[in-house]
Design a protein around this motif. Structure first.
Motif, short mmCIF file in Angstrom:
data_model
loop_
_atom_site.label_atom_id
_atom_site.label_comp_id
_atom_site.label_asym_id
_atom_site.label_seq_id
_atom_site.Cartn_x
_atom_site.Cartn_y
_atom_site.Cartn_z
N PRO A 114 -4.21 1.21 -8.05
CA PRO A 114 -4.37 0.21 -9.12
C PRO A 114 -3.63 0.55 -10.40
O PRO A 114 -2.95 -0.30 -10.97
N ALA A 115 -3.74 1.81 -10.86
CA ALA A 115 -3.23 2.14 -12.19
C ALA A 115 -1.70 2.12 -12.27
O ALA A 115 -1.14 2.11 -13.36
N ARG A 117 0.16 -0.33 -11.21
CA ARG A 117 0.64 -1.69 -11.52
C ARG A 117 0.58 -2.01 -13.00
O ARG A 117 1.12 -3.01 -13.42
N VAL A 118 -0.10 -1.19 -13.80
CA VAL A 118 -0.12 -1.44 -15.24
C VAL A 118 0.69 -0.40 -16.01
O VAL A 118 0.63 -0.34 -17.23
N SER A 119 1.45 0.45 -15.28
CA SER A 119 2.21 1.47 -16.00
C SER A 119 3.67 1.52 -15.61
O SER A 119 4.51 1.94 -16.41
N LEU A 131 1.33 -6.18 -16.29
CA LEU A 131 0.78 -6.23 -14.94
C LEU A 131 1.88 -6.59 -13.95
O LEU A 131 2.45 -7.69 -14.02
N ILE A 133 2.37 -7.00 -10.02
CA ILE A 133 1.75 -6.98 -8.68
C ILE A 133 2.78 -7.43 -7.65
O ILE A 133 3.34 -6.61 -6.93
N ASN A 151 -5.66 -1.01 -3.34
CA ASN A 151 -6.82 -1.79 -3.78
C ASN A 151 -7.63 -2.33 -2.61
O ASN A 151 -8.86 -2.40 -2.68
N PHE A 152 -6.95 -2.71 -1.55
CA PHE A 152 -7.64 -3.17 -0.34
C PHE A 152 -8.50 -2.01 0.19
O PHE A 152 -9.71 -2.18 0.49
N ALA A 154 -9.63 0.38 -1.57
CA ALA A 154 -10.67 0.66 -2.55
C ALA A 154 -11.89 -0.23 -2.28
O ALA A 154 -13.03 0.20 -2.45
N ALA A 326 -11.89 -3.73 -6.96
CA ALA A 326 -10.96 -2.69 -6.54
C ALA A 326 -9.97 -2.37 -7.65
O ALA A 326 -9.65 -1.21 -7.89
N THR A 327 -9.51 -3.39 -8.34
CA THR A 327 -8.44 -3.15 -9.31
C THR A 327 -8.94 -2.35 -10.52
O THR A 327 -8.19 -1.58 -11.12
N ILE A 328 -10.25 -2.47 -10.84
CA ILE A 328 -10.76 -1.72 -12.00
C ILE A 328 -11.06 -0.25 -11.67
O ILE A 328 -11.46 0.50 -12.55
N ALA A 331 -9.60 2.29 -14.14
CA ALA A 331 -10.11 2.52 -15.49
C ALA A 331 -11.40 3.30 -15.40
O ALA A 331 -12.17 3.15 -14.46
N VAL A 425 -5.61 5.38 -15.34
CA VAL A 425 -4.52 4.82 -16.15
C VAL A 425 -3.86 5.91 -16.99
O VAL A 425 -2.70 5.79 -17.37
#
Lengths: 450, 120
Positions: A114-115, A117-119, A131, A133, A151-152, A154, A326-328, A331, A425
């Motif tokens: 997950p982390a 995709r935001v970095s 973001l 994806i 994520n799946f 997760a 899953a995506t969180i 964090a 993250v």
């Protein structure tokens, strides 16, 4: 916002997996060691890294080039991302993976956390939190990977770990007994999460008394590796599992260590027991190689791909389905929140009216505590108060949480531990923001200037 | 016993011979500023890091909101996960799930660490 620094890497050497001895220091045979290394020539001895190390693994006093003790290091990479002089280096598998991508027989799968995709945008001039994806999936595909979103996996982790936690509540809180609860009898509350590999190694090395409390559910990446080579190979990709080469793409350097743990070859063991592969097949790991977010960016650069200019359109495929829970995971407090969403549903029989459990999110606080009332369907709506804690960063807080548990073993039911402050993250494999020299200005007039 | 003690008598050089007042101030000044700098660097890093951690976290919560809107808030709503259990003929913590998705191996590494320390 400052720019992103290039972090030096080095390939693993023969010694990285250890010798023939079953144990060397704190490592078992085959486990990767020396994943994070301080370059003695570049270290100025500023001592900043020691403030971020969760296990006091860094030796050297102010002004002297520092070194990492391999036995104590949990490979979290916090020293690396916080070194103001870029003197700390990471073991990298980029070259090996580039070769695999050219191998026509290999079915190379990217397994992005997950982390990432935001970095990853930051490596290509984007801002933190951009973001990506579909752009990321498309970039991996262009580079020659197939996609299987962590994520799946997760979500799978939550279904397994949530079920385990509910069994523990039934046995230890509600006093139920039965055959299906037998094995949780050896695993008392509080329940500790197991997805952070740096935390797991920290507990194994420094707090072995907590081992029975740690969830038996594997981390999402390890579940993904095992499922890729069994379920996905048979039912989705229709491939020979021996040709599948799983590459997890993570914000984490401790995942490099985790993937080398010898017991994580469950797909191999399962396939052999089911006679789906020849008995003489040599053992293979569930995850074959690990890329940090920085390494993945390096692969894209070598292939001339910029994920930010890729198309944002893509059909939703079976291997990329995932939920908000899953995506969180990326964090701090996310694993807790995700587990509570599902545990609440199973225990109460209804969905949470508002899935956002902001009480457990970790950002400013070191240790977050909360009490979540859950009505029990099986007991006509009787309410139990689930007491939870989220450890946001290991370096300052593990000792504190252990102290609190010695004071009162029953004060929590569920404890999430993330080694890195803020969660994945801020992992040791994420893009590193350059420190610059602006911080020197207020000090320049001092005699130091000479 | 008295005699042995005398053999080991050792006097340090008086500090005044080595370090004048000026030298002392220099040394003290350098050490204090060195300590102050590293302290300042750590605070500065923590401050800056808070901003990008918050931005990255917000990115994930944005993704969460997007999924909540299409009725994908909790893991039990993931159809692909349910397909895994169906195809593999198992359920959460079922026999196959235990083999593939759980671990029984956590190693007590603390004794090994102590061995290293004793022989070092």
């Amino acid at each position: 916002m400052s720019e992103v620094s290039k972090i030096r890497t080095f390939p693993p050497s023969k010694e990285s997996w250890g010798g023939e001895a079953a144990f060397e220091g704190t490592h078992r045979k085959g486990e990767l060691r020396g994943i994070i290394k301080i370059n003695q020539d570049n270290c100025v001895g500023c001592d900043t890294c020691t403030a971020f190390c969760p296990t006091e693994a860094i030796k050297g006093s102010l002004g002297v080039a520092h070194a990492i003790s391999t036995n104590k290091c949990v490979a979290c990479g916090q020293c690396l991302v916080n070194c103001p002089f870029g003197a700390i280096e990471q073991m990298s598998f980029v070259d090996e993976i580039m070769k695999k991508l050219d191998d026509p027989k290999a079915f190379v799968v990217a397994h992005p956390s997950p982390a990432v995709r935001v970095s990853i945008a930051e490596e290509f001039g984007g801002t933190p939190g951009d973001l990506t994806i579909n752009r990321l999936y498309n970039a991996f595909e262009k580079a020659g990977f197939h996609n299987y979103d962590v994520n799946f996996a997760a979500d799978q982790t939550i279904l397994e770990e949530g079920t385990e936690f509910i069994k523990k509540v039934r046995y230890w809180v509600l006093g139920e007994r039965g055959e299906d609860l037998e094995h949780v009898a050896h695993h008392p509350l509080p329940h500790f999460t197991s997805c952070c590999p740096a935390w797991v190694k920290n507990a194994e090395t420094f707090h072995p008394e907590l081992i029975p409390h740690i969830s038996g559910a594997k981390s999402p990446i390890q579940m993904g590796g095992a499922l890729a080579k069994t379920w996905a190979a048979e039912f989705v990709w229709k491939k020979d599992p021996r040709d599948i080469y799983m590459v997890s793409v993570t914000p984490c350097t401790a995942k490099i260590f985790e993937a080398s743990r010898p017991e994580f070859n469950s797909a191999y063991e399962h396939l052999k027991a089911e006679s789906k592969i020849p008995q003489e097949t040599p053992s293979f790991q569930d995850i074959d190689a690990v890329l940090t977010a920085r390494d993945a960016a390096e692969i894209f650069r070598r292939k001339g791909i910029n994920p930010l200019t890729m198309s944002d359109e893509r059909e939703i495929e079976t291997m990329n389905v995932y939920t908000g829970a899953a995506t969180i995971f990326g964090a701090s407090g996310g694993v807790m929140e995700a587990a509570l969403r599902t545990a609440y549903f199973i225990l109460s029989g209804t969905e949470l009216s508002n899935p956002d459990i902001t009480l457990v999110r970790g950002y400013e606080q070191d240790i977050v505590e909360a009490t979540i009332p859950v009505p029990l369907k099986a007991l006509n709506g009787k309410i139990i108060n689930v007491k939870v804690a989220v450890v946001n960063g290991a370096s300052r807080n593990i000792k504190e949480i252990v102290k609190r548990l010695i004071d009162d073993k029953n004060q929590y039911h569920f404890v999430e531990v993330m080694n890195c402050p803020g969660g994945c993250v801020n992992g040791g494999g994420q893009p590193v923001r350059t420190m610059g020299t602006s911080w020197l200005h207020p000090l320049l007039p001092l005699p130091l200037r000479a | 016993m008295e005699a042995t003690k005398e053999n080991y008598f050792y006097a340090e050089k008086p500090v005044g011979q080595l370090l004048s007042r000026r030298d002392f101030l220099k040394a003290a000044g350098v050490s204090v500023s060195a300590i102050a700098i590293s302290g300042y660097v750590v605070t500065d890093i923590v401050q800056k890091r808070k901003s990008y951690i918050a931005l990255r976290q917000q990115g994930l919560y944005k993704d969460d909101k997007r999924l909540q809107k299409i009725n994908l808030a909790g893991s039990h709503q993931n159809a692909s996960c349910l397909k895994v259990y169906q195809d593999m003929g198992t359920k959460p913590m079922g026999e196959v799930a235990e083999q593939l998705l759980h671990t029984k191996t956590y190693v007590d590494r603390s004794n090994l660490l102590m061995q290293g320390a004793h022989h070092g």
